[in-house]
Enzyme design. Structure first.
Site, short mmCIF file in Angstrom:
data_model
loop_
_atom_site.label_atom_id
_atom_site.label_comp_id
_atom_site.label_asym_id
_atom_site.label_seq_id
_atom_site.Cartn_x
_atom_site.Cartn_y
_atom_site.Cartn_z
N GLU A 437 -29.58 -14.74 15.16
CA GLU A 437 -28.26 -14.33 14.69
C GLU A 437 -27.54 -13.53 15.78
OE1 GLU A 437 -28.53 -11.74 11.31
OE2 GLU A 437 -26.40 -11.23 11.36
N ASP A 510 -30.92 -10.36 11.29
CA ASP A 510 -30.99 -8.93 11.03
C ASP A 510 -31.55 -8.67 9.64
OD1 ASP A 510 -29.89 -8.41 13.46
OD2 ASP A 510 -27.83 -8.16 12.71
N ASP A 512 -30.47 -7.09 7.18
CA ASP A 512 -29.43 -6.55 6.29
C ASP A 512 -28.86 -7.70 5.45
OD1 ASP A 512 -27.96 -8.02 8.07
OD2 ASP A 512 -26.86 -6.32 8.92
N ASP A 514 -26.02 -9.32 5.57
CA ASP A 514 -25.47 -10.43 6.34
C ASP A 514 -26.58 -11.32 6.87
OD1 ASP A 514 -22.86 -9.97 5.93
OD2 ASP A 514 -22.47 -8.99 7.86
#
Ligand code: 0RA
Length: 646
Positions: A437, A510, A512, A514
């Site tokens: 990402e 990541d 998180d 997103d």
């Protein structure tokens, strides 16, 4: 190591407390074979095999329901982690087995493939993982007991690692009949004994869809969670579930049953306004992942019936387009369930029905029912044809788009995408592709990797949501195209899993929201368009650490909150610094290598799909267009989403 038979021979008074005769030896040899090669009987000794133990017991109760004698099956996960399955069937027979001179119950519980009169032999599957018999569950359990209610009496027998502790005993009176089986898997056999509510629940849900009217209850005494699955609609309810988050092209699923030459066929189908197909096939309640003759028969008849109907009423010619088999797949949700007395399973995973006679039977029953349905419901017929004409038009557009992309950038490996940092080795077996990402993490990964066998493909931002777009649009998305080109195995009709350039395809995002979203988008793409890569075990998820705990010169990485706390406890309380990683970008190349990419130290999660229908539903709810069910679903199933999202 001494086998049970050896131990028995050394003992004057055999542990089973029975006469030590030829039958006993044979029984113990059978059980010993199961304990020595458990994987041969239940697939593996990990999570999958563990849960298979539950299915095996439940299947026997479902068989009793199929025979028409049982309406409810209750599965309980005990506080101690044991499993209890209770049904209200006739009860396993307990009378003396004429040849074996032991109770029928004991024969069923302690002999491999006891079969015959006291087992539900008729629909049992030889060689497959299902239908190996409850004696296998017993052999692989540290302890097990069964209580049978029959003729007003309650009978009970207990077992240790598959051997009966004593004869069947009468322990009380009860009017209602039924069978209750309780077992605790053997820790010597299974790597970890922890039953998962969600895994059992999704199998029970599936069984409830496939067996109209049967109620399956799951109670978890560890958490007091309880669910009941019972569907009046049977396969129609299954279709409603698959299409829950989609807009159906017509209101009620088409649903029919038929029997011919002893083969029972039940089918339900509906079209939705989406672009992918969700078709599930079953033989005797077993999901035939690789399809087979029943599915082929259905597909042939579906295309034929729609073609006949549209040409009879001139519905297609007007548009100057002709329908082909593939067009009838777009937006199709269908479940094909057959019951066959002697199923032959073929294919890599032994989940492909081979019985050739079934093809013609399913074809005839489908032609018959679908033909008259379309005649009797012209408005539905018209909607289906309209939908398929749209699909045919899009197919033509996709062909053009693909040609265009092929000319421009070539979707084959000849011209690899510019952002790909390829590895130097070329044997797919040795090669890994990290899908990363963002460009900055991509940069760190490029510097940190072992360039001999690790390739890096950075994806910028979110890739297109493939649940909401047709293939032509998907193919014009740059990120998706870079991915397809890097993988080298084509897409759509040209897809060939064997051509994939990397045998480990690792999604690294990541930790998180997103990141989770991007990961799900990429997984959805693989699920819908390169499904074989998942089934072949090529898709992985990287596990970057969540924390770095530093004390003086020592630094340690933690992959969960609990691990962080554990590490902190091992350090003196002063001078400990904890860094929480929010993104991959916060790690330098060396750290990224050490924590997430080095095969010596990293953890990779392999994506597996035990329950495609469940995954399908999940992807469509998570990624589909209707917002309301998505948020409701995430609220209700936060735990499960985490499981899938890992
Ligand atoms: C064969 C015959 C009969 C009952 C069963 C099988 C049976 C097996 C299982 C396994 C789990 N639950 C079950 N319930 C029933 C009974 C035949 C008779 O009563 O005439």
């Amino acid at each position: 190591m001494a086998t049970d038979v050896d131990k028995l021979k050394k003992q004057k008074d055999p542990i089973v407390g029975h006469k030590y005769d030829a039958t006993t030896i044979k029984v113990l040899q059978g059980l010993e074979a199961v304990r020595r090669r458990p994987a041969m009987y239940i697939g593996d000794t990990g999570q999958r095999g563990l849960h298979h133990m539950v299915y095996e017991v439940v299947d026997n109760s479902v068989d009793e329901a199929m025979a028409g004698f049982c309406t409810q099956v209750v599965v309980e996960i005990g506080k101690d982690g044991s499993i209890t399955v209770t049904d209200n069937g006739r009860g396993i027979p307990v009378e003396l087995h004429p040849e074996q001179k032991r109770s029928a119950l004991e024969v069923v519980m302690t002999t491999l493939h006891a079969g015959g009169k006291f087992d539900h032999e008729s629909y049992k599957v030889s060689g497959g993982l299902h239908g190996v018999g409850v004696s296998v569950v017993n052999a692989l359990s540290e302890w097990c007991w069964v209580e049978v209610c029959r003729d007003g009496e309650v009978y009970r027998q207990e077992y240790v690692k598959g051997t009966a502790k004593q004869k069947v005993k009468k322990i009380g009176k009860r009017k209602k009949s039924g069978t209750k089986t309780c077992f605790f898997p053997d820790a010597d056999i299974f790597s970890k004994i922890e039953f998962k509510f969600d895994i059992i629940a999704s199998r029970l849900r599936e069984l409830a869809f496939l067996n109209q009217g049967l109620a399956l209850v799951l109670k978890d005494h560890r958490s007091d969670k309880e669910v009941t699955f019972a569907y009046k609609g049977g396969l129609s309810s299954f279709i409603d579930y698959i299409n829950e988050n989609k807009t159906a092209v017509f209101r009620k699923p088409i649903h029919f049953k038929g029997t011919k030459d002893g083969v029972e066929v039940e089918i339900a189908l509906q079209y939705n306004d989406g672009y992918s197909e969700s078709v599930y096939s079953y033989v005797n309640n077993i999901n035939t992942i690789e399809g087979g003759t029943h599915l082929t028969g259905f597909r042939t008849a579906l295309t034929r019936s729609i073609n006949n109907y549209s040409s009879k009423y001139n519905l297609v010619k007007k548009n100057g387009i002709s329908l082909v088999g593939d067009d009838s797949k777009e937006g199709l949700a269908a479940v094909v369930s057959v019951r066959v007395r002697d199923p032959q399973f073929e294919g890599q995973t032994k989940t492909k029905l081979g019985n050739s006679e079934v093809r013609g039977i399913v074809e005839a029953i489908t032609n018959d029912h679908l033909g008259s349905f379309l005649e009797e419901n012209p408005s539905v017929g018209k909607k289906i044809v309209e939908k398929l004409v749209q699909a045919a038009t899009a197919r033509e557009a996709a062909r053009k788009a693909k040609e265009l992309t092929r000319r421009k950038t070539a979707l084959d490996s000849a011209a690899l995408p510019g952002k790909l940092a390829d590895c130097s080795l070329t044997d797919p077996e040795e090669c890994e592709l990290y899908i990363v990402e963002g460009d900055s993490a991509g940069g760190s990964a490029k510097q940190g990797r072992d360039r001999r066998y690790q390739a890096i493909l950075p994806l910028r931002g979110k890739i297109l949501n493939v649940e909401k777009a047709r293939i032509d649009k998907i193919l014009s998305n740059n990120e998706v195209r870079a991915l397809i080109t890097a993988l080298g195995c084509g897409v759509g009709n040209d897809f060939e899993a064997a051509k994939v350039r990397y045998h480990k395809i690792i999604i690294m995002t990541d930790a998180d929201i997103d990141g989770a979203h991007i990961r799900t988008l990429i997984l959805t793409f693989f699920f819908r368009y390169m499904r074989d890569l998942i089934d072949m075990g090529h898709i992985y998820i990287a596990q970057p650490p969540l924390f770095r705990v530093k004390h003086g010169k020592t630094e340690q990485y933690a992959y969960s909150d609990e691990e962080k706390d554990r590490i902190v406890k091992t350090m003196p309380s002063t001078g400990v610094s904890i860094q929480r990683y929010k993104g991959l970008g916060e790690m330098n190349p060396e750290q990224l290598w050490k924590t997430t990419m080095d095969p010596e130290t990293r953890t990779l999660l392999k994506i597996t799909l035990d329950d495609a229908a469940e995954a399908d539903h999940l992807f469509s709810v998570l990624m589909g267009s209707e917002i309301e069910p998505r948020s409701r679903f995430i609220q209700e199933n936060a735990q499960y989403v985490r499981n899938l999202d890992i």
